[in-house]
Scaffold this motif. Structure first.
Motif, PDB file in Angstrom:
ATOM      1  N   ASP A 212     -27.147 -57.664 -15.799  1.00 26.49           N
ATOM      2  CA  ASP A 212     -25.845 -57.528 -16.448  1.00 26.49           C
ATOM      3  C   ASP A 212     -25.946 -56.813 -17.789  1.00 26.49           C
ATOM      4  O   ASP A 212     -25.158 -55.906 -18.083  1.00 26.49           O
ATOM      5  CB  ASP A 212     -25.216 -58.917 -16.645  1.00 26.49           C
ATOM      6  CG  ASP A 212     -24.822 -59.555 -15.325  1.00 26.49           C
ATOM      7  OD1 ASP A 212     -24.634 -58.799 -14.343  1.00 26.49           O
ATOM      8  OD2 ASP A 212     -24.729 -60.800 -15.266  1.00 26.49           O
ATOM      9  N   TRP A 213     -26.919 -57.215 -18.625  1.00 23.99           N
ATOM     10  CA  TRP A 213     -26.981 -56.626 -19.955  1.00 23.99           C
ATOM     11  C   TRP A 213     -27.457 -55.178 -19.920  1.00 23.99           C
ATOM     12  O   TRP A 213     -27.033 -54.361 -20.748  1.00 23.99           O
ATOM     13  CB  TRP A 213     -27.855 -57.475 -20.880  1.00 23.99           C
ATOM     14  CG  TRP A 213     -29.294 -57.592 -20.481  1.00 23.99           C
ATOM     15  CD1 TRP A 213     -29.846 -58.489 -19.617  1.00 23.99           C
ATOM     16  CD2 TRP A 213     -30.375 -56.788 -20.959  1.00 23.99           C
ATOM     17  NE1 TRP A 213     -31.200 -58.297 -19.511  1.00 23.99           N
ATOM     18  CE2 TRP A 213     -31.562 -57.262 -20.332  1.00 23.99           C
ATOM     19  CE3 TRP A 213     -30.474 -55.721 -21.843  1.00 23.99           C
ATOM     20  CZ2 TRP A 213     -32.811 -56.701 -20.570  1.00 23.99           C
ATOM     21  CZ3 TRP A 213     -31.719 -55.167 -22.096  1.00 23.99           C
ATOM     22  CH2 TRP A 213     -32.870 -55.654 -21.457  1.00 23.99           C
TER      23      TRP A 213
ATOM     24  N   ARG B 217     -26.723 -53.144 -17.403  1.00 20.70           N
ATOM     25  CA  ARG B 217     -25.545 -52.441 -16.906  1.00 20.70           C
ATOM     26  C   ARG B 217     -24.528 -52.230 -18.028  1.00 20.70           C
ATOM     27  O   ARG B 217     -23.898 -51.182 -18.123  1.00 20.70           O
ATOM     28  CB  ARG B 217     -24.942 -53.237 -15.743  1.00 20.70           C
ATOM     29  CG  ARG B 217     -23.896 -52.464 -14.952  1.00 20.70           C
ATOM     30  CD  ARG B 217     -23.581 -53.117 -13.633  1.00 20.70           C
ATOM     31  NE  ARG B 217     -23.105 -54.485 -13.800  1.00 20.70           N
ATOM     32  CZ  ARG B 217     -23.793 -55.575 -13.439  1.00 20.70           C
ATOM     33  NH1 ARG B 217     -24.997 -55.447 -12.893  1.00 20.70           N
ATOM     34  NH2 ARG B 217     -23.292 -56.780 -13.611  1.00 20.70           N
ATOM     35  N   GLU B 218     -24.381 -53.232 -18.900  1.00 23.01           N
ATOM     36  CA  GLU B 218     -23.463 -53.097 -20.034  1.00 23.01           C
ATOM     37  C   GLU B 218     -23.916 -51.985 -20.982  1.00 23.01           C
ATOM     38  O   GLU B 218     -23.090 -51.275 -21.568  1.00 23.01           O
ATOM     39  CB  GLU B 218     -23.379 -54.420 -20.790  1.00 23.01           C
ATOM     40  CG  GLU B 218     -22.593 -55.497 -20.050  1.00 23.01           C
ATOM     41  CD  GLU B 218     -22.606 -56.818 -20.793  1.00 23.01           C
ATOM     42  OE1 GLU B 218     -23.040 -56.821 -21.965  1.00 23.01           O
ATOM     43  OE2 GLU B 218     -22.190 -57.832 -20.209  1.00 23.01           O
ATOM     44  N   ARG B 219     -25.229 -51.841 -21.136  1.00 23.28           N
ATOM     45  CA  ARG B 219     -25.746 -50.754 -21.982  1.00 23.28           C
ATOM     46  C   ARG B 219     -25.362 -49.383 -21.423  1.00 23.28           C
ATOM     47  O   ARG B 219     -25.033 -48.470 -22.166  1.00 23.28           O
ATOM     48  CB  ARG B 219     -27.271 -50.854 -22.101  1.00 23.28           C
ATOM     49  CG  ARG B 219     -27.756 -51.791 -23.178  1.00 23.28           C
ATOM     50  CD  ARG B 219     -29.248 -51.642 -23.380  1.00 23.28           C
ATOM     51  NE  ARG B 219     -29.727 -52.407 -24.514  1.00 23.28           N
ATOM     52  CZ  ARG B 219     -30.986 -52.372 -24.959  1.00 23.28           C
ATOM     53  NH1 ARG B 219     -31.871 -51.601 -24.332  1.00 23.28           N
ATOM     54  NH2 ARG B 219     -31.341 -53.092 -25.995  1.00 23.28           N
TER      55      ARG B 219
ATOM     56  N   PHE C  37     -22.732 -48.681 -19.502  1.00 21.68           N
ATOM     57  CA  PHE C  37     -21.303 -48.477 -19.711  1.00 21.68           C
ATOM     58  C   PHE C  37     -21.009 -48.157 -21.178  1.00 21.68           C
ATOM     59  O   PHE C  37     -20.147 -47.325 -21.484  1.00 21.68           O
ATOM     60  CB  PHE C  37     -20.514 -49.714 -19.265  1.00 21.68           C
ATOM     61  CG  PHE C  37     -20.532 -49.928 -17.779  1.00 21.68           C
ATOM     62  CD1 PHE C  37     -20.514 -48.846 -16.906  1.00 21.68           C
ATOM     63  CD2 PHE C  37     -20.584 -51.203 -17.235  1.00 21.68           C
ATOM     64  CE1 PHE C  37     -20.539 -49.023 -15.528  1.00 21.68           C
ATOM     65  CE2 PHE C  37     -20.612 -51.399 -15.869  1.00 21.68           C
ATOM     66  CZ  PHE C  37     -20.590 -50.308 -15.008  1.00 21.68           C
ATOM     67  N   ALA C  38     -21.721 -48.826 -22.095  1.00 18.68           N
ATOM     68  CA  ALA C  38     -21.523 -48.561 -23.522  1.00 18.68           C
ATOM     69  C   ALA C  38     -21.969 -47.147 -23.879  1.00 18.68           C
ATOM     70  O   ALA C  38     -21.356 -46.486 -24.725  1.00 18.68           O
ATOM     71  CB  ALA C  38     -22.288 -49.582 -24.352  1.00 18.68           C
TER      72      ALA C  38
ATOM     73  N   GLU D  99     -13.860 -52.088 -26.238  1.00 22.82           N
ATOM     74  CA  GLU D  99     -14.756 -53.075 -25.623  1.00 22.82           C
ATOM     75  C   GLU D  99     -16.185 -52.944 -26.107  1.00 22.82           C
ATOM     76  O   GLU D  99     -16.904 -53.941 -26.252  1.00 22.82           O
ATOM     77  CB  GLU D  99     -14.695 -52.915 -24.100  1.00 22.82           C
ATOM     78  CG  GLU D  99     -15.548 -53.922 -23.347  1.00 22.82           C
ATOM     79  CD  GLU D  99     -15.521 -53.678 -21.853  1.00 22.82           C
ATOM     80  OE1 GLU D  99     -16.217 -54.404 -21.130  1.00 22.82           O
ATOM     81  OE2 GLU D  99     -14.796 -52.751 -21.401  1.00 22.82           O
ATOM     82  N   HIS D 100     -16.638 -51.710 -26.398  1.00 22.36           N
ATOM     83  CA  HIS D 100     -18.053 -51.484 -26.692  1.00 22.36           C
ATOM     84  C   HIS D 100     -18.348 -51.138 -28.152  1.00 22.36           C
ATOM     85  O   HIS D 100     -19.497 -51.257 -28.583  1.00 22.36           O
ATOM     86  CB  HIS D 100     -18.585 -50.329 -25.820  1.00 22.36           C
ATOM     87  CG  HIS D 100     -18.483 -50.593 -24.363  1.00 22.36           C
ATOM     88  ND1 HIS D 100     -17.953 -49.687 -23.466  1.00 22.36           N
ATOM     89  CD2 HIS D 100     -18.826 -51.683 -23.620  1.00 22.36           C
ATOM     90  CE1 HIS D 100     -18.000 -50.188 -22.251  1.00 22.36           C
ATOM     91  NE2 HIS D 100     -18.513 -51.397 -22.319  1.00 22.36           N
TER      92      HIS D 100
ATOM     93  N   SER E  81     -19.969 -53.947 -29.936  1.00 24.00           N
ATOM     94  CA  SER E  81     -20.974 -54.714 -29.191  1.00 24.00           C
ATOM     95  C   SER E  81     -22.117 -53.793 -28.763  1.00 24.00           C
ATOM     96  O   SER E  81     -22.879 -53.321 -29.601  1.00 24.00           O
ATOM     97  CB  SER E  81     -20.329 -55.408 -27.990  1.00 24.00           C
ATOM     98  OG  SER E  81     -19.686 -54.454 -27.144  1.00 24.00           O
ATOM     99  N   LYS E  82     -22.217 -53.506 -27.469  1.00 19.52           N
ATOM    100  CA  LYS E  82     -23.353 -52.720 -26.975  1.00 19.52           C
ATOM    101  C   LYS E  82     -23.327 -51.265 -27.448  1.00 19.52           C
ATOM    102  O   LYS E  82     -24.360 -50.607 -27.477  1.00 19.52           O
ATOM    103  CB  LYS E  82     -23.376 -52.752 -25.444  1.00 19.52           C
ATOM    104  CG  LYS E  82     -23.621 -54.126 -24.854  1.00 19.52           C
ATOM    105  CD  LYS E  82     -25.008 -54.643 -25.181  1.00 19.52           C
ATOM    106  CE  LYS E  82     -25.268 -55.984 -24.510  1.00 19.52           C
ATOM    107  NZ  LYS E  82     -26.611 -56.517 -24.871  1.00 19.52           N
TER     108      LYS E  82
END
Length: 435
Positions: free
Chosen positions: A264-265, A267-269, A271-272, A280-281, A284-285
């Protein structure tokens, strides 16, 4: 009766020139434009020079331009570490540190690295070849030990360091050198089966997979990526069947994509990275990347001047390590960034040239080791620069020879010293000596 004197037809004895005394007849003749037929074949780029085409070798013991480029990167890195870290003690997290804490430690790491590099240079490549399996085994032991809570030191959820008093040593940095030496030694030993893909590659793939599982347990995916590139590069340069090599490359890329999708983390990177400015980003990321891009934007063409960065004032996290180039870009502008890129391109090309030269002199292990170091330095610099510029997803890899970090600087300097040793032995062979 007059006696006639007979003229002597014997040629006067010529004294050897200074050039001849220093370098030997064959090499001196080559430097003077002569045509010795005993020249040692040396491959440069795609050409092979042999027979009457001897390669000129300077009397210098090693490649001095390469050394001076390394010194330049180290010196510039030291200045930038000071500039990027000088404001950190204003942060409550680092309130116990002085403003010179990080630059002083980085200077200490550099001195330790220089001493280690001088020691590494003293060992012939044959010694490194014999030690390769043992060094690989030692690196595996350290990668296992770092996972134990009472041995490994954890920071931000990652357990990658072992405290050794004056510095926190990162076993993954030693693993890069160990895998490099082991892969080169493996290819020399398995040269007769290099066309048989599975017999040539399977044992090395198992070794890299074991290292990979240990690194992902820390986790340290960045170091794993570098190690995979080093191992695959050496296999390819060693002559493994090209078609099967590209097939395994596709498998490796697929494996990395699968790891990203299942985490998950990670994958979030991704997307960021694709949209760091989104609501959203951005906080955060995508925070690091967005502030890195702001730093480059502020720098414009010529930068705001040394020490003038605003992003290093607690806006850009890890400004003295992973994102050192962003501070450099803000203070020296596009011109400074292009100079750094140019230095790393030249350094990588020079190291690869030394490796090709060693292989042409039938020193296959030494040549593969040098080329492996070129892949290591070049690929890691490429990833770090790409991450800072927003061209690649964020990944925790430092800029070689420049970013703050004891283990990375230490192992980079040892690797460069081994390349200089390869070049030194090349020059010895080309002068007719023995390594």
């Amino acid at each position: 009766m007059a006696t006639s004197r007979k003229r002597s037809t014997a040629k006067p004895i010529e004294k050897p020139s200074l050039l001849g005394r220093l370098l030997g007849r064959d090499l001196a003749g080559a430097l003077a434009g002569g045509g010795s037929t005993d020249g040692i074949p040396v491959r440069l780029s795609n050409r092979t020079y042999s027979g009457s085409r001897n390669l000129a070798v300077r009397e210098l013991g090693f490649d001095q331009p390469l050394l001076w480029v390394v010194v330049s990167l180290l010196a510039w890195g030291l200045v930038m570490v000071y500039s990027a870290s000088i404001a950190l003690p204003d942060n409550p997290r680092f309130s116990n540190y002085t403003h010179t804490h990080f630059v002083a430690r980085h200077g200490l790491f550099m001195m330790i690295g220089v001493v280690a590099a001088i020691m590494a240079f003293q060992f012939p490549m044959k010694t490194w070849e014999r030690a390769a399996p043992w060094l690989f085994a030692f690196a595996l032991v350290l990668l296992v030990l770092v996972l134990f809570p009472f041995v490994g030191k954890g920071v931000n959820g990652a357990r990658r360091w072992i405290s050794v008093g004056i510095m926190n040593f990162q076993p993954s940095e030693l693993a890069k050198l160990a895998v490099l030496l082991y892969a080169a030694d493996y290819m020399v030993r398995r040269m007769e089966v290099k066309e048989r893909f599975f017999r040539a590659v399977a044992p090395m793939a198992v070794a890299v997979a074991v290292v990979g599982m240990l690194l992902l347990a820390e986790p340290d995916m960045g170091a794993f990526m570098v190690i995979v590139v080093i191992a695959m590069g050496i296999l390819f340069l060693g002559g493994v069947n090209a078609r099967m090599f590209f097939l395994i490359a596709l498998v490796v890329v697929g494996a990395f994509a699968l790891m990203v999708m299942m985490s998950d983390w990670r994958r979030e990177r991704i997307f960021a990275y694709l949209d760091p400015w989104s609501v959203e980003h951005a906080l955060s990321k995508g925070y690091q990347l967005s502030h890195s891009l702001i730093a480059f934007g502020r720098g414009e063409i010529f930068g705001v001047g040394l020490g003038g960065s605003v992003e290093k004032l607690h806006w850009l996290p890890e400004a003295h390590t992973d994102f050192l180039l962003a501070v450099l870009g803000e203070e020296f502008g596009l011109l400074g960034v292009l100079i750094v890129i140019g230095l790393f391109m030249w350094l990588t090309r020079r190291i690869m040239h030394i490796g090709r030269q060693a292989i042409a002199l039938d020193q296959v292990f030494a040549g593969l080791v040098a080329q492996g170091v070129g892949l290591w330095i070049g690929f890691q610099a490429f990833i770090n620069i790409g991450v800072n510029l927003g061209a690649l997803p964020t990944k925790g890899l430092t800029l070689p020879l420049m970013s703050y970090g004891g283990s990375a600087v230490l192992m980079n300097l040892v690797a460069i010293a081994i390349v200089l040793r390869v070049d030194y032995e090349n020059r010895q062979m080309m002068r007719g000596g023995r390594t």
